[in-house]
Design an enzyme around this catalytic site. Sequence first.
Site, PDB file in Angstrom:
ATOM      1  N   GLU A  83       2.081 -10.310   0.191  1.00 22.36           N
ATOM      2  CA  GLU A  83       2.404  -8.880   0.189  1.00 22.36           C
ATOM      3  C   GLU A  83       3.900  -8.719   0.470  1.00 22.36           C
ATOM      4  O   GLU A  83       4.595  -9.678   0.819  1.00 22.36           O
ATOM      5  CB  GLU A  83       1.571  -8.130   1.252  1.00 22.36           C
ATOM      6  CG  GLU A  83       1.713  -6.623   1.104  1.00 22.36           C
ATOM      7  CD  GLU A  83       0.662  -5.802   1.852  1.00 22.36           C
ATOM      8  OE1 GLU A  83      -0.248  -6.379   2.469  1.00 22.36           O
ATOM      9  OE2 GLU A  83       0.777  -4.561   1.806  1.00 22.36           O
ATOM     10  N   ASP A 139       1.188 -17.488  -5.057  1.00 29.54           N
ATOM     11  CA  ASP A 139       1.854 -16.369  -5.741  1.00 29.54           C
ATOM     12  C   ASP A 139       0.883 -15.647  -6.681  1.00 29.54           C
ATOM     13  O   ASP A 139       1.045 -15.669  -7.897  1.00 29.54           O
ATOM     14  CB  ASP A 139       3.078 -16.902  -6.514  1.00 29.54           C
ATOM     15  CG  ASP A 139       3.861 -15.770  -7.162  1.00 29.54           C
ATOM     16  OD1 ASP A 139       3.755 -14.622  -6.691  1.00 29.54           O
ATOM     17  OD2 ASP A 139       4.586 -16.045  -8.153  1.00 29.54           O
ATOM     18  N   HIS A 146       1.629  -8.898  -3.829  1.00 32.81           N
ATOM     19  CA  HIS A 146       0.570  -7.918  -3.563  1.00 32.81           C
ATOM     20  C   HIS A 146       1.280  -6.591  -3.305  1.00 32.81           C
ATOM     21  O   HIS A 146       1.584  -6.237  -2.158  1.00 32.81           O
ATOM     22  CB  HIS A 146      -0.238  -8.373  -2.345  1.00 32.81           C
ATOM     23  CG  HIS A 146      -1.368  -7.455  -1.998  1.00 32.81           C
ATOM     24  ND1 HIS A 146      -2.616  -7.573  -2.545  1.00 32.81           N
ATOM     25  CD2 HIS A 146      -1.433  -6.389  -1.161  1.00 32.81           C
ATOM     26  CE1 HIS A 146      -3.410  -6.634  -2.055  1.00 32.81           C
ATOM     27  NE2 HIS A 146      -2.704  -5.890  -1.211  1.00 32.81           N
ATOM     28  N   ASP A 170       0.839  -1.210   0.000  1.00 32.13           N
ATOM     29  CA  ASP A 170       0.000   0.000   0.000  1.00 32.13           C
ATOM     30  C   ASP A 170       0.874   1.261   0.000  1.00 32.13           C
ATOM     31  O   ASP A 170       2.096   1.183   0.091  1.00 32.13           O
ATOM     32  CB  ASP A 170      -0.960  -0.008   1.201  1.00 32.13           C
ATOM     33  CG  ASP A 170      -0.236   0.034   2.534  1.00 32.13           C
ATOM     34  OD1 ASP A 170       0.829  -0.600   2.652  1.00 32.13           O
ATOM     35  OD2 ASP A 170      -0.706   0.712   3.471  1.00 32.13           O
TER      36      ASP A 170
HETATM   37  O1  9MR Z   1       2.488  -6.863   9.259  1.00 34.52           O
HETATM   38  C1  9MR Z   1       1.157  -6.693   9.718  1.00 34.52           C
HETATM   39  C2  9MR Z   1       0.664  -8.010  10.269  1.00 34.52           C
HETATM   40  O2  9MR Z   1       1.422  -8.372  11.404  1.00 34.52           O
HETATM   41  C3  9MR Z   1      -0.812  -7.909  10.620  1.00 34.52           C
HETATM   42  O3  9MR Z   1      -1.280  -9.177  10.994  1.00 34.52           O
HETATM   43  C4  9MR Z   1      -1.590  -7.394   9.406  1.00 34.52           C
HETATM   44  C5  9MR Z   1      -3.074  -7.249   9.645  1.00 34.52           C
HETATM   45  O4  9MR Z   1      -3.325  -6.282  10.586  1.00 34.52           O
HETATM   46  O5  9MR Z   1      -1.072  -6.144   8.995  1.00 34.52           O
HETATM   47  C6  9MR Z   1       0.266  -6.204   8.590  1.00 34.52           C
HETATM   48  O6  9MR Z   1       0.688  -4.927   8.229  1.00 34.52           O
HETATM   49  C7  9MR Z   1       0.137  -4.342   7.072  1.00 34.52           C
HETATM   50  C8  9MR Z   1      -0.211  -2.910   7.442  1.00 34.52           C
HETATM   51  O7  9MR Z   1      -1.247  -2.904   8.390  1.00 34.52           O
HETATM   52  C9  9MR Z   1      -0.593  -2.064   6.239  1.00 34.52           C
HETATM   53  N1  9MR Z   1       0.417  -2.161   5.224  1.00 34.52           N
HETATM   54  C10 9MR Z   1       0.674  -3.517   4.810  1.00 34.52           C
HETATM   55  C11 9MR Z   1       1.186  -4.315   5.963  1.00 34.52           C
HETATM   56  C12 9MR Z   1       1.615  -5.705   5.536  1.00 34.52           C
HETATM   57  O8  9MR Z   1       0.560  -6.542   5.234  1.00 34.52           O
END
Ligand code: 9MR
Length: 583
Positions: free
Chosen positions: A562, A553, A510, A184
Amino acid sequence: MKTLTSITLLPMLLVACTSKQEFQPSGDPIRINQVGYYTKESKTAVIEEDGFCDTYQLKDLSTSQVVWEGKSVRTSTSPWSEKKHEVVDFSSVTKPGKYLLVAGNYSKQVNIEDHPYRALSVAALKAFYYQRSGEPIEAEYAGQWARPAGHLDTTVLVHPSAESKGRPAGTVISSPRGWYDAGDYNKYIVNSSFTIGEILTIYQCCPGYFKTLNTNIPESSNELPDVLDEMLVNLKWMLTMQDPTDGGVYHKLTNPDFEGFVMPTDCHQQRYVVQKSTAATLDFIATMALASRIYRKYDAHKEFAQQALNAAMKAWSWARLHPKVVYSQMELNKKFDPKVNTGEYGDWRFDDEFFWAATELYITTSKRMFLNEAARHASKGYFLPTWGHVSGLAAMEWMIQGSFGYSPEAERFGNKYGKMVIAYCDSVLQNTTNSIYDSPYGNSPFNFGWGCLGESCCGHGLSFLFAHKMSNDPKYLAAAIKCADYLLGRNATGYCYVTGFGIKPSMHPHHRLSEADSIEAPIPGLLVGGPNPAQQDKVEGYPSNYPDESYVDITESYASNEIAINWNAGLCAFIGWLDAEVK
Ligand code: 9MR
């Protein structure tokens, strides 16, 4: 098993597998580290089917000469699927080169080099350049991944949740540059701090090595090593996230909602800084204090170093007055508009953040008051560092400072955490003697989850490197190397989990920047999140529900595919320090 250098074995090898053809699996059964093996270290492959072949061969790629031939050394069984595999060990081959590992009708290229991870190490760091926000990414540095600047963030609004006396809601602030967090386009203080914190902490273990990593970025020709130039880009953004009127730090700079899969220049949502939080403020303090200490050694950056320390001290005053401010998006959305639906990085226990912040402030200022605070919040155990639990970063800092002889207290703390990290690593090793993929990582369901490759696999690798540092016992270095083998292909899915590397790399992360740019290859050097049995994205295509196979993938799989700066920090720190350690 033996090392062979002649071609006299060839006739025998042609029939080597014939008796076991009934075991032919549907796909390629060879699991290897696809990037490469260190010349003098252990080299193993895992074959997906037990008893697939009587013997396996390693051939010189250019001459087809058989240089090694041997049987599997053991059978390994997955505790969750009960699938049986076998481990093939060709460590006796110690001549650098390119080879082919042959298993019946299948074969895979094996690279043996003195330093097989150099390019990977450079790419893991370069990945941060591609994540930069608010500046053009130039072709001179980025080749086909060049793109114009987006998200200038010079007219960011103070969200109603973030208002203070000096900065009422709707105040326009400028908060440019820094890195996008992940797939993001938002910028989060908790994760930014963790990322820089992990890289700069490990940087202290091998500054000479990191200095040699040339990533070809616009700042490459200045006096700072590229790693410090790259961290500085995000550190300077972080400084803009402090409310100058009270010292508190905004949790994040964000759109109200995630963008679609478009390039930055096509994003037009208003951006906001939202609520200050204790976690963000304490993580900011630790990172600024650590950075201040590192950058003050460079004349051109003394001013920045002082600014960083002042910011940390001011933030400390805020955190003392606000020791329990949780960032809860659900609560925030009940009270304020616009609603915010991007990443939360929520946390409600702050002992670990206080411990890390006080540790870094003590090491940078030598003030006893911070030593006392660190002692008061010190973690009772050793935990792998993650964005939500940062005591591991403090523990690592104490081990490093103890080894530098910073102070008798640092030595005491360092020894305490040294014993804990060794005990942690010993228990992992004791429980993984019959490891599935011949790696201490990947044998427990708890090793898998959102972002596990960066947090847990690289976290295990770093822990082994600390155990090695504290004991000098080579078995821990060997264990760290096996964690890298897992990341790079010797695993259940057969993927090399870093984009742009290996025979079967992740191709569809992602990641908006990689997906929306109409270039087939994803941006290189990015570590994907990895197998996540919770499969929150509910997409089709996961091979199974087994923990280590819960990876797919495809771009839609935000739960397993991601990329994120904190996971790349793990890759960069782990692979960099590992490469510096292996002689
Ligand atoms: O790394 C984060 C993971 O530990 C959490 O379980 C998840 C859901 O809350 O969010 C991950 O972080 C994301 C962040 O909130 C927004 N940018 C992308 C991050 C990676 O997925």
